[in-house]
Scaffold this motif. Structure first.
Motif, PDB file in Angstrom:
ATOM      1  N   HIS A   1      -3.854   0.507  12.434  1.00  0.00           N
ATOM      2  CA  HIS A   1      -2.626  -0.126  12.890  1.00  0.00           C
ATOM      3  C   HIS A   1      -2.226   0.520  14.213  1.00  0.00           C
ATOM      4  CE1 HIS A   1       1.329  -1.818  12.856  1.00  0.00           C
ATOM      5  NE2 HIS A   1       1.924  -0.719  12.472  1.00  0.00           N
ATOM      6  N   LEU A   2      -2.118  -0.260  15.248  1.00  0.00           N
ATOM      7  CA  LEU A   2      -1.821   0.250  16.588  1.00  0.00           C
ATOM      8  C   LEU A   2      -0.344   0.203  16.935  1.00  0.00           C
ATOM      9  CD1 LEU A   2      -4.770  -1.419  18.530  1.00  0.00           C
ATOM     10  CD2 LEU A   2      -4.605   0.935  17.719  1.00  0.00           C
ATOM     11  N   GLY A   3       0.484  -0.362  16.076  1.00  0.00           N
ATOM     12  CA  GLY A   3       1.912  -0.412  16.342  1.00  0.00           C
ATOM     13  C   GLY A   3       2.319  -1.550  17.268  1.00  0.00           C
ATOM     14  N   CYS A   4       1.434  -2.486  17.510  1.00  0.00           N
ATOM     15  CA  CYS A   4       1.734  -3.610  18.403  1.00  0.00           C
ATOM     16  C   CYS A   4       2.549  -4.697  17.704  1.00  0.00           C
ATOM     17  CB  CYS A   4       0.439  -4.221  18.932  1.00  0.00           C
ATOM     18  SG  CYS A   4      -0.550  -3.100  19.913  1.00  0.00           S
ATOM     19  N   VAL A   5       2.500  -4.712  16.384  1.00  0.00           N
ATOM     20  CA  VAL A   5       3.181  -5.735  15.606  1.00  0.00           C
ATOM     21  C   VAL A   5       4.126  -5.032  14.640  1.00  0.00           C
ATOM     22  CG1 VAL A   5       2.838  -7.602  13.939  1.00  0.00           C
ATOM     23  CG2 VAL A   5       1.191  -7.273  15.780  1.00  0.00           C
ATOM     24  N   GLY A   6       5.335  -5.549  14.544  1.00  0.00           N
ATOM     25  CA  GLY A   6       6.314  -4.965  13.646  1.00  0.00           C
ATOM     26  C   GLY A   6       5.944  -5.166  12.191  1.00  0.00           C
ATOM     27  N   ALA A   7       6.538  -4.367  11.328  1.00  0.00           N
ATOM     28  CA  ALA A   7       6.238  -4.400   9.895  1.00  0.00           C
ATOM     29  C   ALA A   7       6.557  -5.766   9.282  1.00  0.00           C
ATOM     30  CB  ALA A   7       7.018  -3.308   9.168  1.00  0.00           C
ATOM     31  N   GLU A   8       7.677  -6.358   9.683  1.00  0.00           N
ATOM     32  CA  GLU A   8       8.071  -7.656   9.122  1.00  0.00           C
ATOM     33  C   GLU A   8       7.065  -8.745   9.499  1.00  0.00           C
ATOM     34  OE1 GLU A   8      11.762 -10.776   9.615  1.00  0.00           O
ATOM     35  OE2 GLU A   8      12.198  -8.620   9.777  1.00  0.00           O
ATOM     36  N   ARG A   9       6.659  -8.750  10.761  1.00  0.00           N
ATOM     37  CA  ARG A   9       5.702  -9.747  11.227  1.00  0.00           C
ATOM     38  C   ARG A   9       4.328  -9.521  10.579  1.00  0.00           C
ATOM     39  NH1 ARG A   9       5.269 -11.699  17.440  1.00  0.00           N
ATOM     40  NH2 ARG A   9       4.708 -13.798  16.870  1.00  0.00           N
ATOM     41  N   SER A  10       3.947  -8.279  10.442  1.00  0.00           N
ATOM     42  CA  SER A  10       2.674  -7.941   9.804  1.00  0.00           C
ATOM     43  C   SER A  10       2.670  -8.396   8.349  1.00  0.00           C
ATOM     44  CB  SER A  10       2.429  -6.435   9.896  1.00  0.00           C
ATOM     45  OG  SER A  10       1.217  -6.091   9.290  1.00  0.00           O
ATOM     46  N   ALA A  11       3.764  -8.175   7.656  1.00  0.00           N
ATOM     47  CA  ALA A  11       3.883  -8.592   6.255  1.00  0.00           C
ATOM     48  C   ALA A  11       3.839 -10.115   6.135  1.00  0.00           C
ATOM     49  CB  ALA A  11       5.160  -8.046   5.642  1.00  0.00           C
ATOM     50  N   ALA A  12       4.501 -10.819   7.056  1.00  0.00           N
ATOM     51  CA  ALA A  12       4.494 -12.286   7.036  1.00  0.00           C
ATOM     52  C   ALA A  12       3.081 -12.810   7.267  1.00  0.00           C
ATOM     53  CB  ALA A  12       5.444 -12.837   8.097  1.00  0.00           C
ATOM     54  N   PHE A  13       2.362 -12.186   8.188  1.00  0.00           N
ATOM     55  CA  PHE A  13       0.989 -12.600   8.463  1.00  0.00           C
ATOM     56  C   PHE A  13       0.108 -12.361   7.237  1.00  0.00           C
ATOM     57  CE2 PHE A  13      -3.327 -11.714   9.989  1.00  0.00           C
ATOM     58  CZ  PHE A  13      -3.611 -12.925  10.594  1.00  0.00           C
ATOM     59  N   ALA A  14       0.246 -11.202   6.625  1.00  0.00           N
ATOM     60  CA  ALA A  14      -0.542 -10.876   5.432  1.00  0.00           C
ATOM     61  C   ALA A  14      -0.239 -11.868   4.307  1.00  0.00           C
ATOM     62  CB  ALA A  14      -0.275  -9.448   4.990  1.00  0.00           C
ATOM     63  N   ALA A  15       1.027 -12.230   4.143  1.00  0.00           N
ATOM     64  CA  ALA A  15       1.419 -13.184   3.101  1.00  0.00           C
ATOM     65  C   ALA A  15       0.810 -14.560   3.389  1.00  0.00           C
ATOM     66  CB  ALA A  15       2.938 -13.287   3.010  1.00  0.00           C
ATOM     67  N   ARG A  16       0.816 -14.961   4.663  1.00  0.00           N
ATOM     68  CA  ARG A  16       0.218 -16.252   5.035  1.00  0.00           C
ATOM     69  C   ARG A  16      -1.293 -16.243   4.749  1.00  0.00           C
ATOM     70  NH1 ARG A  16       1.223 -20.847   8.042  1.00  0.00           N
ATOM     71  NH2 ARG A  16      -0.518 -21.624   9.269  1.00  0.00           N
ATOM     72  N   CYS A  17      -1.967 -15.149   5.091  1.00  0.00           N
ATOM     73  CA  CYS A  17      -3.404 -15.035   4.830  1.00  0.00           C
ATOM     74  C   CYS A  17      -3.695 -15.125   3.334  1.00  0.00           C
ATOM     75  CB  CYS A  17      -3.960 -13.738   5.410  1.00  0.00           C
ATOM     76  SG  CYS A  17      -4.078 -13.751   7.211  1.00  0.00           S
ATOM     77  N   ARG A  18      -2.865 -14.441   2.526  1.00  0.00           N
ATOM     78  CA  ARG A  18      -3.046 -14.496   1.069  1.00  0.00           C
ATOM     79  C   ARG A  18      -2.849 -15.927   0.553  1.00  0.00           C
ATOM     80  NH1 ARG A  18      -0.348  -9.760   1.344  1.00  0.00           N
ATOM     81  NH2 ARG A  18       1.632 -10.677   0.749  1.00  0.00           N
ATOM     82  N   ALA A  19      -1.814 -16.594   1.054  1.00  0.00           N
ATOM     83  CA  ALA A  19      -1.523 -17.964   0.614  1.00  0.00           C
ATOM     84  C   ALA A  19      -2.665 -18.911   1.011  1.00  0.00           C
ATOM     85  CB  ALA A  19      -0.205 -18.449   1.215  1.00  0.00           C
TER      86      ALA A  19
END
Length: 171
Positions: free
Chosen positions: A1-19
């Protein structure tokens, strides 16, 4: 994790990938025979081969909503995910073909070019391309492909000529 993306955005992306993964799995697990498809008003080749939801969704004449009418369990997939799955399914064949082309190109990259190849004898290459190849005398197809002004078509012509083997003209 390079810190380029905030935690909220990262979590939303991960949730979208899972879905998306869950939606793909569900679509892949559902299938129809051509006869059962006909009972739902779908015209498929009567070849007896079962087609899963992803294969059916790839057809331009079928929408996610149409498949949802056949398989009500698809209603559990959120609309934005369903839309993305529909797009992904439609383009899957093109992506697969591109990946096969990339794999073939990677295999061909290491093809060695004979050091005494007469580039002037290659028909189909522009004068500029011939001059560049003559000047640099690349060792491999990969090296030739990285030269400025060398088009993919020129690389394919060069590959075809090199593959002809003993019939090639030498300087």
């Amino acid at each position: 994790h390079l810190g380029c993306v905030g935690a909220e955005r990262s979590a939303a992306f991960a949730a979208r990938c899972r879905a998306l993964d869950e939606g793909r799995r569900l679509l892949a697990s559902l299938s129809l025979t051509p006869n059962r498809a006909a009972a739902h008003g779908l015209a498929l080749n009567l070849d007896g081969r079962r087609r899963n939801g992803l294969e059916l969704l790839a057809r331009s004449d079928l929408s996610f909503a149409r498949l949802n009418a056949i398989w009500p369990e698809l209603a559990t997939i959120p609309p934005q995910i369903a839309c993305q799955l529909e797009v992904d399914a439609r383009y899957a064949a093109y992506v697969d073909r591109q990946e096969a082309d990339i794999a073939a190109f990677r295999r061909d990259e290491s093809v060695r070019i004979p050091p005494n190849l007469d580039y002037r004898s290659l028909s189909g290459l522009s004068t500029e391309v011939r001059q560049k190849l003559e000047a640099v005398r690349p060792v491999t197809l990969a090296q030739a492909s990285r030269l400025e002004g060398i088009t993919p078509a020129a690389v394919m012509l060069l590959l075809a000529h090199v593959r002809r083997g003993p019939a090639r003209k030498l300087a």
